[in-house]
Design an enzyme around this catalytic site. Structure first.
Site, PDB file in Angstrom:
ATOM      1  N   HIS A 141      47.752  -7.873 -38.314  1.00  0.00           N
ATOM      2  CA  HIS A 141      48.133  -7.232 -39.574  1.00  0.00           C
ATOM      3  C   HIS A 141      47.519  -7.987 -40.764  1.00  0.00           C
ATOM      4  O   HIS A 141      48.155  -8.175 -41.803  1.00  0.00           O
ATOM      5  CB  HIS A 141      49.664  -7.197 -39.693  1.00  0.00           C
ATOM      6  CG  HIS A 141      50.198  -5.974 -40.373  1.00  0.00           C
ATOM      7  ND1 HIS A 141      50.721  -4.910 -39.719  1.00  0.00           N
ATOM      8  CD2 HIS A 141      50.279  -5.650 -41.690  1.00  0.00           C
ATOM      9  CE1 HIS A 141      51.119  -3.994 -40.575  1.00  0.00           C
ATOM     10  NE2 HIS A 141      50.842  -4.412 -41.798  1.00  0.00           N
ATOM     11  N   VAL A 160      46.408   1.138 -45.166  1.00  0.00           N
ATOM     12  CA  VAL A 160      46.806   0.127 -46.160  1.00  0.00           C
ATOM     13  C   VAL A 160      47.877   0.748 -47.044  1.00  0.00           C
ATOM     14  O   VAL A 160      47.647   1.803 -47.646  1.00  0.00           O
ATOM     15  CB  VAL A 160      45.601  -0.309 -47.032  1.00  0.00           C
ATOM     16  CG1 VAL A 160      46.046  -1.341 -48.076  1.00  0.00           C
ATOM     17  CG2 VAL A 160      44.476  -0.899 -46.183  1.00  0.00           C
TER      18      VAL A 160
HETATM   19  C1  GLV Z   1      52.322  -3.277 -44.865  1.00  0.00           C
HETATM   20  O1  GLV Z   1      51.728  -2.807 -43.952  1.00  0.00           O
HETATM   21  C2  GLV Z   1      51.979  -4.521 -45.463  1.00  0.00           C
HETATM   22  O2  GLV Z   1      51.277  -5.305 -44.807  1.00  0.00           O
HETATM   23  O3  GLV Z   1      52.365  -4.722 -46.609  1.00  0.00           O
END
Ligand code: GLV
Length: 388
Positions: A276, A79
């Protein structure tokens, strides 16, 4: 100490304690946030199968991730800016993870540097690599991870471009925060956070400042990095990076069976099915929906982990029942860290462990290693019927 019963309790305290800019950074998805929302709501569509009359007196959630023993297969995900959620956040999270017996992954975009985390912790950690165009920098970064005795690198594949999070732009996100009247007004209400921050020197991107040519203004590093992410990144370059490292490699950010096959072919030790945390391609399917097809494609060739959307031990159990060999949590531990530092990360891990252990038992399983699709009720159209 307030009574903490679930991850959401930590999130509430976290929200009160940490400056809005960093709370928003953590708690946003890209654009409309559809994928961000569905990462969690799709877990709710899955159900667990209750079984009874099984001796559940002796139980274990232990397992292995890339050959390392873990007390539960829940690694802390990389993170960015963790050290802005709490002073020395990366060191604190890494210590909590080591004590609990789960892997910690340090982000390239961390506040504490690789060396700093290595010097201040005992257990080896994983290091997440963003691929930048600057080859010299990449070589040095990998050498630094080797010198720090990291036990694996995690190469992020889904962030050649940074997805737009509206709030980050509106808040003028930077590390350390720029002191505008708006930020100052908010910081004034976050004095406990501020007092701890004043006691540490670690307030900008430790892996980059002093290691990258021509970087004068550390606060602009976010912008600098997004301009320097490697748009040319392809499987060949990934292979080059894997060879540069020469150790265990986890490829993170895979959401498609064809990409999973390529990753397995390259000889990755594990892949992470991930979008992500809903921060990149808005409109992509949730990770948990894509896990089944990816398991079918490569489940017998490579260890498959899942991240994006896990907020409870029940979610971990569902992912494992779907076939994952491990999981990663990001926000769930950041809430704990922001709420109460190292103790909060431990609390997040304990909470998830308790939920996982008890839910597994109520499904009639004693060992996480024995959990399979048998305990999972999956709606018929869970993967969706998409044309094309
Ligand atoms: C970076 O990995 C983000 O998601 O801000």
């Amino acid at each position: 100490m307030p009574v903490i019963t679930c991850i959401d309790d930590l999130k509430r305290i976290y929200r009160r304690r940490v400056p809005k800019m960093f709370y928003d950074y953590c708690e946003s998805g890209s654009w409309t946030e559809q994928t961000f929302r569905e990462n969690t709501s799709d877990f709710d569509l899955l159900r667990l199968r209750q079984r009874v009359a099984v001796d559940i007196s002796e139980r274990s959630t232990a397992g292995q991730m890339i050959g390392q023993d873990v007390s539960m297969p829940v690694a802390l995900a990389p993170v960015g800016l963790t050290g802005m959620q709490h002073a020395d956040g990366e060191i604190k999270a890494a210590r909590a993870a080591a004590e609990f017996g789960v892997p910690y992954t340090l982000s390239t975009m961390s506040i504490c540097s690789i060396e700093d985390v290595a010097e201040n912790t005992e257990a080896p950690f994983w290091f997440q690599v963003y691929t930048l165009t600057d080859d010299d920098y990449m070589r040095r970064l990998i050498d630094r991870a080797k010198a720090a005795k990291c036990s694996a690198i995690v190469i992020t594949l889904d962030l050649q471009l940074l997805g737009q999070r509206h709030k980050d732009l509106k808040n003028g996100l930077s590390a350390p925060p720029k002191l505008t009247p708006k930020t100052l007004a908010n910081l004034a209400t976050k004095w406990a956070w501020g007092l701890e921050m004043l006691q540490t020197q670690r307030r900008s991107f430790g892996n980059l400042v002093g290691h990258v040519e021509g970087l004068e203004d550390p606060a602009s590093l976010g912008a600098w990095t997004s301009q320097n992410f490697d748009l040319t990144l392809d499987w060949k370059r990934i292979e080059t990076l894997m060879n540069m490292w020469g150790g265990k490699v986890i490829l993170k950010g895979i959401l498609d069976a064809e990409d999973a096959k390529m990753a397995a072919k390259l000889g990755a030790d594990a892949i992470v099915v991930s979008n992500h945390g809903g921060r990149q391609l808005d409109g992509a399917l949730s990770s948990i929906r894509m896990l089944g097809p990816i398991m079918d494609a490569v489940g017998d060739q490579v260890e498959v982990y899942l991240d994006s959307g896990i907020r409870s031990g029940q979610d971990v159990l569902k992912a494992m029942a779907m076939g994952a060999k491990g999981t990663m949590i990001g926000r769930a531990y950041v809430y704990g860290l922001g709420a109460m530092g190292q103790k909060g990360v431990t609390k997040a891990l304990e909470t998830i462990h308790k939920e996982l252990d008890m839910s597994m038992a109520l499904c009639g399983k004693r060992r996480l290693a024995d959990v399979d699709r048998d305990i999972l009720l999956v709606p018929e159209d869970f993967e969706g019927r998409w044309q094309g």
